[in-house]
Enzyme design. Structure first.
Site, PDB file in Angstrom:
ATOM      1  N   LYS A 112       0.829  -1.208   0.000  1.00 55.60           N
ATOM      2  CA  LYS A 112       0.000   0.000   0.000  1.00 55.60           C
ATOM      3  C   LYS A 112       0.863   1.257   0.000  1.00 55.60           C
ATOM      4  O   LYS A 112       0.511   2.250  -0.625  1.00 55.60           O
ATOM      5  CB  LYS A 112      -0.930   0.009   1.214  1.00 55.60           C
ATOM      6  CG  LYS A 112      -2.120  -0.933   1.069  1.00 55.60           C
ATOM      7  CD  LYS A 112      -3.111  -0.702   2.188  1.00 55.60           C
ATOM      8  CE  LYS A 112      -4.179  -1.776   2.214  1.00 55.60           C
ATOM      9  NZ  LYS A 112      -4.985  -1.741   3.439  1.00 55.60           N
ATOM     10  N   LYS A 193      -4.649 -11.557  -6.053  1.00 56.73           N
ATOM     11  CA  LYS A 193      -5.796 -11.694  -5.162  1.00 56.73           C
ATOM     12  C   LYS A 193      -6.933 -10.785  -5.627  1.00 56.73           C
ATOM     13  O   LYS A 193      -6.695  -9.646  -6.021  1.00 56.73           O
ATOM     14  CB  LYS A 193      -5.328 -11.268  -3.762  1.00 56.73           C
ATOM     15  CG  LYS A 193      -6.334 -11.401  -2.671  1.00 56.73           C
ATOM     16  CD  LYS A 193      -5.844 -10.701  -1.399  1.00 56.73           C
ATOM     17  CE  LYS A 193      -5.885  -9.198  -1.537  1.00 56.73           C
ATOM     18  NZ  LYS A 193      -5.777  -8.428  -0.306  1.00 56.73           N
ATOM     19  N   LYS A 196     -10.752  -5.228  -3.553  1.00 61.98           N
ATOM     20  CA  LYS A 196     -11.743  -4.143  -3.675  1.00 61.98           C
ATOM     21  C   LYS A 196     -11.158  -2.935  -4.392  1.00 61.98           C
ATOM     22  O   LYS A 196     -11.869  -2.182  -5.025  1.00 61.98           O
ATOM     23  CB  LYS A 196     -12.139  -3.649  -2.272  1.00 61.98           C
ATOM     24  CG  LYS A 196     -13.086  -4.541  -1.537  1.00 61.98           C
ATOM     25  CD  LYS A 196     -13.557  -3.815  -0.261  1.00 61.98           C
ATOM     26  CE  LYS A 196     -13.457  -4.688   0.954  1.00 61.98           C
ATOM     27  NZ  LYS A 196     -12.691  -4.169   2.056  1.00 61.98           N
TER      28      LYS A 196
HETATM   29  P1  TYM Z   1     -10.756  -6.356   4.052  1.00 58.24           P
HETATM   30  O1  TYM Z   1     -11.805  -5.325   4.200  1.00 58.24           O
HETATM   31  O2  TYM Z   1      -9.686  -6.140   3.036  1.00 58.24           O
HETATM   32  O3  TYM Z   1     -11.398  -7.753   3.729  1.00 58.24           O
HETATM   33  C1  TYM Z   1     -12.444  -8.297   4.508  1.00 58.24           C
HETATM   34  C2  TYM Z   1     -12.268  -9.798   4.636  1.00 58.24           C
HETATM   35  O4  TYM Z   1     -12.260 -10.403   3.350  1.00 58.24           O
HETATM   36  C3  TYM Z   1     -11.111 -11.232   3.198  1.00 58.24           C
HETATM   37  N1  TYM Z   1     -10.679 -11.161   1.790  1.00 58.24           N
HETATM   38  C4  TYM Z   1     -10.547 -12.226   0.993  1.00 58.24           C
HETATM   39  N2  TYM Z   1     -10.747 -13.538   1.209  1.00 58.24           N
HETATM   40  C5  TYM Z   1     -10.547 -14.382   0.166  1.00 58.24           C
HETATM   41  N3  TYM Z   1     -10.152 -13.958  -1.062  1.00 58.24           N
HETATM   42  C6  TYM Z   1      -9.932 -12.656  -1.322  1.00 58.24           C
HETATM   43  N4  TYM Z   1      -9.564 -12.254  -2.534  1.00 58.24           N
HETATM   44  C7  TYM Z   1     -10.134 -11.721  -0.259  1.00 58.24           C
HETATM   45  N5  TYM Z   1     -10.016 -10.376  -0.165  1.00 58.24           N
HETATM   46  C8  TYM Z   1     -10.344 -10.048   1.102  1.00 58.24           C
HETATM   47  C9  TYM Z   1     -10.080 -10.627   4.132  1.00 58.24           C
HETATM   48  O5  TYM Z   1      -9.094 -11.568   4.491  1.00 58.24           O
HETATM   49  C10 TYM Z   1     -10.937 -10.198   5.302  1.00 58.24           C
HETATM   50  O6  TYM Z   1     -11.156 -11.273   6.175  1.00 58.24           O
HETATM   51  N6  TYM Z   1      -7.648  -5.525   7.838  1.00 58.24           N
HETATM   52  C11 TYM Z   1      -8.903  -6.134   7.481  1.00 58.24           C
HETATM   53  C12 TYM Z   1     -10.089  -5.597   8.281  1.00 58.24           C
HETATM   54  C13 TYM Z   1      -9.929  -5.657   9.767  1.00 58.24           C
HETATM   55  C14 TYM Z   1     -10.008  -6.828  10.562  1.00 58.24           C
HETATM   56  C15 TYM Z   1      -9.850  -6.371  11.915  1.00 58.24           C
HETATM   57  C16 TYM Z   1     -10.207  -8.176  10.287  1.00 58.24           C
HETATM   58  C17 TYM Z   1      -9.716  -4.610  10.601  1.00 58.24           C
HETATM   59  N7  TYM Z   1      -9.676  -5.018  11.897  1.00 58.24           N
HETATM   60  C18 TYM Z   1      -9.874  -7.274  12.985  1.00 58.24           C
HETATM   61  C19 TYM Z   1     -10.224  -9.071  11.363  1.00 58.24           C
HETATM   62  C20 TYM Z   1     -10.049  -8.606  12.693  1.00 58.24           C
HETATM   63  C21 TYM Z   1      -9.170  -5.869   6.017  1.00 58.24           C
HETATM   64  O7  TYM Z   1      -8.670  -4.956   5.445  1.00 58.24           O
HETATM   65  O8  TYM Z   1     -10.098  -6.671   5.476  1.00 58.24           O
END
Ligand code: TYM
Length: 329
Positions: A112, A193, A196
């Site tokens: 990032k 991957k 979003k």
């Molecule tokens: P975020 O918003 O990027 O994604 C949300 C969840 O989706 C999963 N994910 C995926 N799983 C499979 N294939 C993919 N291509 C894919 N893209 C995203 C992510 O692994 C996630 O579980 N940092 C985190 C948000 C967060 C969080 C937390 C998660 C903040 N605090 C505490 C768990 C516990 C994030 O950016 O997720």
């Protein structure tokens, strides 16, 4: 007493089938087993600039999607991270026990940071805030996709360091990955991957994509030069399509092999598209119903924050006491 679970999604960009298969689907499956807290992590989203009006509506949209996929606000607390100030408060305390070197090693930070002209401090602190989200609720497990595994390891390192400096305080959270679907790849670039923030037209299937568009994206997905599915030599694109089908259907690997081995790519894509659409259609219908009820999503978020606030307050008080910070008698 039930163990607690916490996980979160950033309200940035459009939620896609990777988010669903990697995280949300798992949440729905375990919500009754644990005391469940699901966060819309808006403080994480602002580590890179977000248009304020858009962010505000994305928070509500994400909460509505949580419910549309099957999270039940009676069983689960659905909350916006910024509405419980202890997330940020605990993050500061954890920042003070976290070596900068640990944060600079995070692969998501490195990726990032490269994409930004100026790297905000929040981007570096991002995983500390994530550790705070989890440790604040003494969560025993955290269901996430594969891309968050490194942040979860860091969370345990931070908890351990705090515990060894100040005495046993935090529960060690376990990472909970789905067996299939932990890493859904981009349809256009199956070596990357699904994300979003990637804007390519054929990259991701958003949960709210019009059905025709979702079908088109799958029919145009990148495969390889072979004509048909060969389980002995799967290219990344075909493997990704098969994974998507398996994660949605819950089929065993044996059944997948028996059904798809030797199938021509065109037919494979049609079947994947039908499976994805069969799941998206009811979800989109529920989403529209939820959004049509004025004030409903706000009331769920308010209630979620009220429900978790006592847990958050009690952890912050404990941490303050451990660290010798002032607490009222
Ligand atoms: P975020 O918003 O990027 O994604 C949300 C969840 O989706 C999963 N994910 C995926 N799983 C499979 N294939 C993919 N291509 C894919 N893209 C995203 C992510 O692994 C996630 O579980 N940092 C985190 C948000 C967060 C969080 C937390 C998660 C903040 N605090 C505490 C768990 C516990 C994030 O950016 O997720």
């Amino acid at each position: 007493m039930k163990k607690r679970v916490f996980s979160g999604v950033q309200p940035s960009g459009n939620l896609h089938i990777g988010n669903y298969l990697g995280a949300l689907k798992n949440w729905v499956e375990i919500q009754g087993e644990y005391e469940s807290i699901w966060g819309i992590v808006d403080l994480h989203a602002v580590t890179v600039y977000q248009d304020p009006a858009e962010l505000r509506s994305k928070v509500l949209e994400t909460a509505a999607l949580f419910m549309a996929v099957g999270l039940d606000p009676k069983q689960s607390a659905i909350m916006a991270q910024s509405s419980v100030p202890e997330h940020a408060e605990l993050a500061w305390m954890l920042t003070c026990v976290t070596p900068v070197g640990w944060l600079e090693r995070m692969t998501q930070y490195k990726a990032k940071a490269l994409a930004q002209e100026t790297v905000g401090d929040g981007l570096l602190q991002y995983p500390v805030l994530m550790a705070a989200d989890i440790l604040l609720y003494q969560a025993a497990i955290v269901p996430v996709g594969d891309d968050q595994a490194q942040h979860l390891e860091l969370t345990r390192d931070i908890a351990q360091r705090f515990n060894s400096l100040y005495g046993e305080t935090f529960v060690m959270p376990a990472t909970h990955l789905p067996i299939v679907g932990s890493r859904v790849m981009g349809l256009d670039e199956p070596d990357k991957k699904m994300s979003k923030s990637t804007t390519g037209a054929g990259h991701a299937i958003a949960l709210l994509d019009p059905i025709d568009q979702a079908r088109k994206k799958i029919m145009r997905a990148t495969t390889d030069s072979n004509p048909a599915v060969d389980f002995a030599a799967l290219g990344a694109g075909v493997e990704n399509l098969l994974n998507i089908f398996q994660a949605f259907s819950g089929w065993t690997s044996e059944k997948m092999r028996g059904h798809f081995h030797g199938m021509r790519y065109g037919d494979l894509k049609k079947q994947v598209a039908e499976m994805v659409i069969a799941n998206l259609e009811p979800l989109q219908k529920r989403y529209r119903e939820i959004m049509a009820e004025p004030g409903y999503v706000d009331s769920v978020l308010k209630e979620g924050a009220e429900r978790v606030s006592p847990f958050a307050k009690s952890t912050v008080r404990l941490v303050k006491e451990r660290m010798g910070l002032y607490t009222e008698a």
